[in-house]
Design a protein around this motif. Structure first.
Motif, PDB file in Angstrom:
ATOM      1  N   GLN A   2      33.126  53.482  38.316  1.00  0.00           N
ATOM      2  CA  GLN A   2      33.038  53.763  39.751  1.00  0.00           C
ATOM      3  C   GLN A   2      31.669  54.317  40.110  1.00  0.00           C
ATOM      4  N   TYR A  26      38.501  51.559  41.652  1.00  0.00           N
ATOM      5  CA  TYR A  26      39.421  52.477  42.332  1.00  0.00           C
ATOM      6  C   TYR A  26      40.867  52.004  42.188  1.00  0.00           C
ATOM      7  N   ASP A  29      42.320  52.748  38.920  1.00  0.00           N
ATOM      8  CA  ASP A  29      42.631  54.185  38.803  1.00  0.00           C
ATOM      9  C   ASP A  29      43.719  54.622  39.782  1.00  0.00           C
ATOM     10  N   HIS A  30      44.393  53.650  40.385  1.00  0.00           N
ATOM     11  CA  HIS A  30      45.488  53.922  41.345  1.00  0.00           C
ATOM     12  C   HIS A  30      45.010  54.727  42.551  1.00  0.00           C
ATOM     13  N   GLN A  31      43.796  54.450  42.987  1.00  0.00           N
ATOM     14  CA  GLN A  31      43.237  55.102  44.167  1.00  0.00           C
ATOM     15  C   GLN A  31      43.105  54.061  45.283  1.00  0.00           C
ATOM     16  N   ASN A  32      44.259  53.547  45.703  1.00  0.00           N
ATOM     17  CA  ASN A  32      44.262  52.495  46.721  1.00  0.00           C
ATOM     18  C   ASN A  32      43.661  52.958  48.037  1.00  0.00           C
ATOM     19  N   ASP A  33      43.764  54.255  48.329  1.00  0.00           N
ATOM     20  CA  ASP A  33      43.197  54.777  49.573  1.00  0.00           C
ATOM     21  C   ASP A  33      41.675  54.629  49.595  1.00  0.00           C
ATOM     22  N   LYS A  34      41.050  54.568  48.424  1.00  0.00           N
ATOM     23  CA  LYS A  34      39.603  54.363  48.348  1.00  0.00           C
ATOM     24  C   LYS A  34      39.265  52.884  48.154  1.00  0.00           C
TER      25      LYS A  34
END
Length: 194
Positions: A2, A26, A29-34
């Protein structure tokens, strides 16, 4: 990863490969909001970016927004007609929305474009079973299990298909195999096979 992609974006905020790379990192890393805003930016920059549309569809499907997922998968398939994963995920989302007859041609198209995989065969079998071809569904469940013998969902679906066809012996045999594997599905569906 990232950080490297974000460093590239600081140098050039419109660098599409860095946008997609950061979004994928992202998402991994399970950071769907990003991930989602980056993918939307990539799609805004290039409305025919089928990979961005596909990734947005995957996120929407993960978040159980199936209508939105279908829209993104349709866009990806339209922009890249030979991209099998778009048709597979579109068909799976349609099965999730109980649009079985719509799912069949998309899953068949994915099957024609992609190497065989157990998930695709399982969902095609589900769609065909609900669309009125339960015997073909049984054959596809068997093919899915040839590829992945420990696929509990396909094993349960095969047992249910046999049961619905009135073949209690094969239904019980498949359910026993499922239970012998230690699947949590065994207890959930035991009453259906007693």
């Amino acid at each position: 990863a990232q950080r490297q992609f974000l460093a590239c974006l600081r140098l050039n905020p419109e660098f599409s490969q860095a946008i997609m790379g950061a979004a994928r990192a992202y998402h991994a890393d399970h950071q769907n909001d990003k991930a989602k805003p980056l993918l939307e930016l990539a799609l805004h920059q290039n409305p025919h970016n089928f990979l961005a549309a596909f990734a947005l569809g995957v996120i929407a499907a993960e978040e159980k927004r199936l209508a939105e997922a279908q829209s993104y998968f349709e866009a990806a398939a339209h922009d890249k007609p030979n991209y099998g994963p778009a048709y597979q995920e579109l068909g799976i989302a349609q099965v999730g929305s109980q649009r079985y007859s719509d799912a069949v041609p998309n899953l068949e198209r994915a099957r024609a474009l992609s190497p065989p995989n157990s998930t695709l065969l399982n969902y095609l079998a589900i769609a065909l079973g609900h669309a009125g071809d339960p015997h073909k569904a049984v054959g596809l469940y068997l093919q899915a299990l040839e590829l992945k013998p420990d696929y509990a969902g396909a094993r349960l679906n095969l047992a249910m298909a046999y049961k619905n066809l009135g073949d209690r012996e094969n239904a019980r045999r498949q359910f026993k195999i499922l239970c012998d594997s230690g699947s949590s599905l065994c207890e959930q569906f035991r009453q259906a096979f007693d």
